[in-house]
Motif scaffolding. Structure first.
Motif, PDB file in Angstrom:
ATOM      1  N   PHE B  54      50.855  43.756  43.899  1.00 41.63           N
ATOM      2  CA  PHE B  54      50.912  42.531  44.688  1.00 41.63           C
ATOM      3  C   PHE B  54      51.829  42.673  45.907  1.00 41.63           C
ATOM      4  CE2 PHE B  54      52.104  38.026  45.439  1.00 41.63           C
ATOM      5  CZ  PHE B  54      50.835  37.542  45.707  1.00 41.63           C
ATOM      6  N   LEU B  56      52.351  45.180  47.775  1.00 47.11           N
ATOM      7  CA  LEU B  56      51.709  45.953  48.840  1.00 47.11           C
ATOM      8  C   LEU B  56      50.756  45.109  49.683  1.00 47.11           C
ATOM      9  CD1 LEU B  56      50.857  49.422  47.244  1.00 47.11           C
ATOM     10  CD2 LEU B  56      52.683  48.841  48.832  1.00 47.11           C
ATOM     11  N   LEU B  57      50.308  43.979  49.131  1.00 43.94           N
ATOM     12  CA  LEU B  57      49.434  43.090  49.897  1.00 43.94           C
ATOM     13  C   LEU B  57      50.116  42.603  51.169  1.00 43.94           C
ATOM     14  CD1 LEU B  57      47.921  41.062  46.979  1.00 43.94           C
ATOM     15  CD2 LEU B  57      46.574  42.032  48.820  1.00 43.94           C
ATOM     16  N   PRO B  60      48.823  44.652  54.773  1.00 48.04           N
ATOM     17  CA  PRO B  60      47.767  44.185  55.678  1.00 48.04           C
ATOM     18  C   PRO B  60      48.068  42.811  56.261  1.00 48.04           C
ATOM     19  CG  PRO B  60      46.987  44.215  53.397  1.00 48.04           C
ATOM     20  CD  PRO B  60      48.300  44.939  53.424  1.00 48.04           C
ATOM     21  N   LEU B  61      48.734  41.950  55.494  1.00 44.80           N
ATOM     22  CA  LEU B  61      48.975  40.596  55.991  1.00 44.80           C
ATOM     23  C   LEU B  61      49.969  40.593  57.157  1.00 44.80           C
ATOM     24  CD1 LEU B  61      48.992  38.680  52.591  1.00 44.80           C
ATOM     25  CD2 LEU B  61      47.201  38.720  54.327  1.00 44.80           C
ATOM     26  N   LEU B  64      48.193  42.018  60.148  1.00 47.45           N
ATOM     27  CA  LEU B  64      47.275  41.011  60.694  1.00 47.45           C
ATOM     28  C   LEU B  64      48.042  39.952  61.485  1.00 47.45           C
ATOM     29  CD1 LEU B  64      44.478  39.783  60.949  1.00 47.45           C
ATOM     30  CD2 LEU B  64      44.785  38.698  58.728  1.00 47.45           C
ATOM     31  N   PHE B 236      59.554  32.204  48.880  1.00 45.93           N
ATOM     32  CA  PHE B 236      58.319  32.974  48.996  1.00 45.93           C
ATOM     33  C   PHE B 236      58.540  34.401  48.529  1.00 45.93           C
ATOM     34  CE2 PHE B 236      56.516  30.485  52.839  1.00 45.93           C
ATOM     35  CZ  PHE B 236      55.803  29.668  51.982  1.00 45.93           C
ATOM     36  N   THR B 237      57.537  35.011  47.918  1.00 50.13           N
ATOM     37  CA  THR B 237      57.540  36.455  47.793  1.00 50.13           C
ATOM     38  C   THR B 237      57.158  36.991  49.173  1.00 50.13           C
ATOM     39  OG1 THR B 237      55.203  36.600  47.263  1.00 50.13           O
ATOM     40  CG2 THR B 237      56.718  36.296  45.418  1.00 50.13           C
ATOM     41  N   THR B 239      54.778  38.859  50.047  1.00 51.66           N
ATOM     42  CA  THR B 239      53.336  38.731  50.245  1.00 51.66           C
ATOM     43  C   THR B 239      52.964  37.312  50.627  1.00 51.66           C
ATOM     44  OG1 THR B 239      53.004  40.448  48.610  1.00 51.66           O
ATOM     45  CG2 THR B 239      51.099  39.108  49.173  1.00 51.66           C
ATOM     46  N   GLU B 240      53.556  36.326  49.933  1.00 47.55           N
ATOM     47  CA  GLU B 240      53.257  34.929  50.257  1.00 47.55           C
ATOM     48  C   GLU B 240      53.749  34.588  51.655  1.00 47.55           C
ATOM     49  OE1 GLU B 240      53.418  33.001  45.779  1.00 47.55           O
ATOM     50  OE2 GLU B 240      55.244  33.131  46.981  1.00 47.55           O
ATOM     51  N   GLY B 243      51.331  36.045  54.081  1.00 44.76           N
ATOM     52  CA  GLY B 243      50.123  35.233  54.123  1.00 44.76           C
ATOM     53  C   GLY B 243      50.339  33.956  54.926  1.00 44.76           C
ATOM     54  N   SER B 244      51.497  33.322  54.723  1.00 49.85           N
ATOM     55  CA  SER B 244      51.801  32.109  55.481  1.00 49.85           C
ATOM     56  C   SER B 244      51.934  32.422  56.969  1.00 49.85           C
ATOM     57  CB  SER B 244      53.100  31.480  54.989  1.00 49.85           C
ATOM     58  OG  SER B 244      53.096  31.416  53.582  1.00 49.85           O
ATOM     59  N   VAL B 246      50.358  34.669  58.602  1.00 60.20           N
ATOM     60  CA  VAL B 246      49.006  34.831  59.154  1.00 60.20           C
ATOM     61  C   VAL B 246      48.410  33.466  59.490  1.00 60.20           C
ATOM     62  CG1 VAL B 246      46.633  35.519  58.646  1.00 60.20           C
ATOM     63  CG2 VAL B 246      48.527  37.008  57.998  1.00 60.20           C
ATOM     64  N   ILE B 247      48.496  32.548  58.538  1.00 58.03           N
ATOM     65  CA  ILE B 247      47.920  31.221  58.764  1.00 58.03           C
ATOM     66  C   ILE B 247      48.611  30.543  59.946  1.00 58.03           C
ATOM     67  CG2 ILE B 247      47.484  28.959  57.703  1.00 58.03           C
ATOM     68  CD1 ILE B 247      45.906  31.180  56.385  1.00 58.03           C
TER      69      ILE B 247
END
Lengths: 169, 428
Positions: B54, B56-57, B60-61, B64, B236-237, B239-240, B243-244, B246-247
């Protein structure tokens, strides 16, 4: 031989094109899945059990298909000092050697990779029903792709097609 | 298992075999050599398990998010903001370049992205202002190193994953060294500015211009606050947080700056996919290699031999830094950290080096390798956007290398530089 090489080139380009589109798609889906996980956990206060697992499996497929594109474009990190020291025949010999190392490595990885995937039929993901064959298969699929591309690169060097029509990629 | 498989790895890398295949070929050779073909089947499993993570996700995020912000006109706004801060100094645009790198560092985790984004904008502008092109590229390359030192940082995510350190703590450890490096580069630039008589913009920005630039940059500058604040506070982790980010970048680019078009997305997604996949597959292959390394007990032998060379920890750390620098000259920072961290880490931690301190030393040192010849990704990108040969850029960068190396030494011998912030935040 030339016909064979040409067919291989077409095949590899198809693989790389498909892989490129797939990798973009996977990045999008991964983002959505992670964002959904965040939204449910922090906004709705209700953790979804599947988001983390799905995102991880998609990541493995992303690594597999994306690196096939990198292989096709010869973009994998490598040190080119020694091949660049030589010209003409010397460089070709080194490049063929490099391709042979890749071919042998990928042959071993592909063989044992398919065994790994085959054995994973019996296992399933923990938060939903999915035989892990479909996630582990990413490894042999990727190494098969690498193998085909390395064969193309070796034949290119051997039969001198790389300057003529392989330069486009 | 025969330690010779490590030698095979080095030989193959030197020959020009891509690192990912050399990492797999080494153990394959070792297993055949020892007649332990039964172990071969573990390699695809390790390759798979090495990427099944998880944390490592976040790779890419974050990539991006960086690409989205770049296309979304955020870079321009950061540069405008940096202009009102330092644009009036002597060598104004050179200073703007460095400050922009610091601001950009909080948004992206990659030095290469920094060089290409800021370089393609600032190098032509600096040329128009009367700087030589080679100097303009040199400043861009030298300051882009700050990108992966100030969080977020791809290289730190990789290190944290390989060595099992907290990403949040490592991120926090990079903040002060990154700022110190920026100050050092700015001091050298102002010295060069006096000596070479760099252009000076006599007019300071008016209050109105300043407030406009600040307003425009405010929304993009919230990104590092979200990322860092979220991770460091433990909400947040990584990864989270990625992801945030990115959004957030997507919303800002599409609706606020409006420089991002929906039609740009497919290209951005594909580029992100290929870039991150090439990193991930090396991380996976390194897991397979690491397994073979454990079987061979190579790290344990390093841990035995190292104290025999010298028991002076200062000397050992100096030697390690030299080794890292030498490796960084030839190898990209990701693969280098993947090979060296598991090999050297246990021995040094045994000798009493703090794991987080070691993580900071290794990450920063190998990041600098991105800008050193003969093989530095940042130099290549700088050269390709400007058509200045790599060797010329490197020669022009010599005063800046002095700053880079001083920062490594400072981080190595003053643990407080890297460890104070994580300590204050309660991360260690």
């Amino acid at each position: 031989m030339n016909v064979l090489l040409r067919c291989l080139k077409i095949l590899n380009r198809r693989i790389a094109d498909t892989a490129l589109v797939t990798s973009g798609f996977l990045v999008a889906v991964i983002t959505i899945v992670v964002a959904v996980g965040v939204f449910w956990r922090y906004v709705l206060n209700d953790s979804l059990s599947w988001t983390e697992e799905v995102a991880r499996y998609l990541l493995i497929w992303l690594a597999a298909v994306g690196s096939m594109v990198a292989m096709h474009r010869r973009h994998h990190v490598a040190i080119d000092i020694i091949p660049d020291l030589f010209q003409g025949l010397g460089r070709r010999v080194i490049r063929v050697l490099i391709a042979i190392v890749i071919i042998l490595t990928c042959a071993v990885m592909t063989y044992f990779g398919w065994i790994l995937a085959w054995n994973a039929w019996g296992q399933t993901a923990s938060s939903f029903y999915l035989p892990l064959f479909f996630t582990t298969a990413a490894i042999p699929v990727a190494t098969t792709g690498f193998l085909l591309m390395a064969v193309e690169q070796a034949l290119d060097e051997l039969f001198g097609l790389s300057e003529a029509d392989g330069s486009a990629t | 298992m025969t330690p010779a498989f490590g030698l095979v790895l080095l030989l193959l890398i030197a020959l020009g075999v891509p690192v990912v295949f050399a990492l797999l070929a080494g153990p394959i050779f070792g297993f055949f050599y020892d007649g332990k073909e039964i172990f071969l089947q573990t390699l695809p499993r390790r390759l798979y398990a090495g990427m099944d993570s998880f944390p490592l996700l976040a790779i890419p995020l974050f990539i991006l998010a960086g690409n989205l912000m770049n296309t979304g006109g955020i870079t321009t706004r950061l540069v405008d903001f940096a202009k009102i801060l330092v644009g009036h100094l002597r060598g104004g645009l050179a200073q703007v370049n460095i400050v922009s790198s610091v601001l950009f560092a909080g948004l992206s985790g990659s030095a290469v992205a920094d060089t290409s984004a800021l370089g393609s904008m600032l190098v032509p502008a600096m040329e128009r202002d009367g700087y030589t092109k080679k100097f303009a590229v040199a400043v861009t390359a030298a300051s882009s190193i700050i990108g992966p030192i100030i969080p977020p940082s791809i290289i730190m995510i990789v290190y944290a994953y390989v060595m099992n350190v907290s990403v949040a703590a490592l991120f926090a450890a990079g903040i002060v060294p990154g700022l110190v490096m920026a100050i050092g580069l700015m001091v050298v630039t102002s010295y060069l500015g006096k000596k070479r008589n760099f252009p000076k913009n006599e007019r300071r920005a008016t209050l109105k211009e300043s407030s406009t630039a600040f307003r425009d940059a405010f929304v993009p500058l919230m990104t590092p606050v979200i990322i860092l604040g979220g991770i460091v506070s433990g909400v947040f982790t990584p990864t989270e947080a990625a992801g945030s980010a990115v959004i957030y970048a997507l919303i800002v680019g599409l609706f606020y700056t409006r420089s991002l078009k929906l039609g740009d997305l497919p290209h951005i997604l594909k580029t992100t996919g290929v870039t991150s996949a090439s990193i991930l597959i090396v991380v996976g292959a390194a897991a397979a290699f690491g397994y073979a390394m454990t079987l061979s007990q190579l790290p344990a032998r390093v841990a035995e031999v190292l104290p025999e060379i010298t028991s002076n920890i200062i000397l050992i750390l100096l030697l390690v830094n030299l080794l890292l620098l030498a490796t960084g000259m030839f190898l990209d920072s990701g693969p280098a950290i993947i090979i060296l961290a598991p090999l050297l880490g246990p021995a040094l931690i045994d000798l009493g080096v703090d794991p987080l301190h070691l993580a900071a030393i290794m990450s920063i040192n190998l990041t600098i390798g991105l800008a050193t010849p003969p093989l530095g990704l940042v130099l290549f990108v700088g050269s390709s956007i400007s058509d200045v040969p790599v060797a010329t850029i490197a020669r022009e960068m010599i005063p800046y290398y002095a700053v880079h190396f001083s920062v490594i030494l400072a981080v190595t011998f003053v643990p407080a530089l890297s460890l104070t912030v994580p300590r204050l935040l309660g991360l260690i």
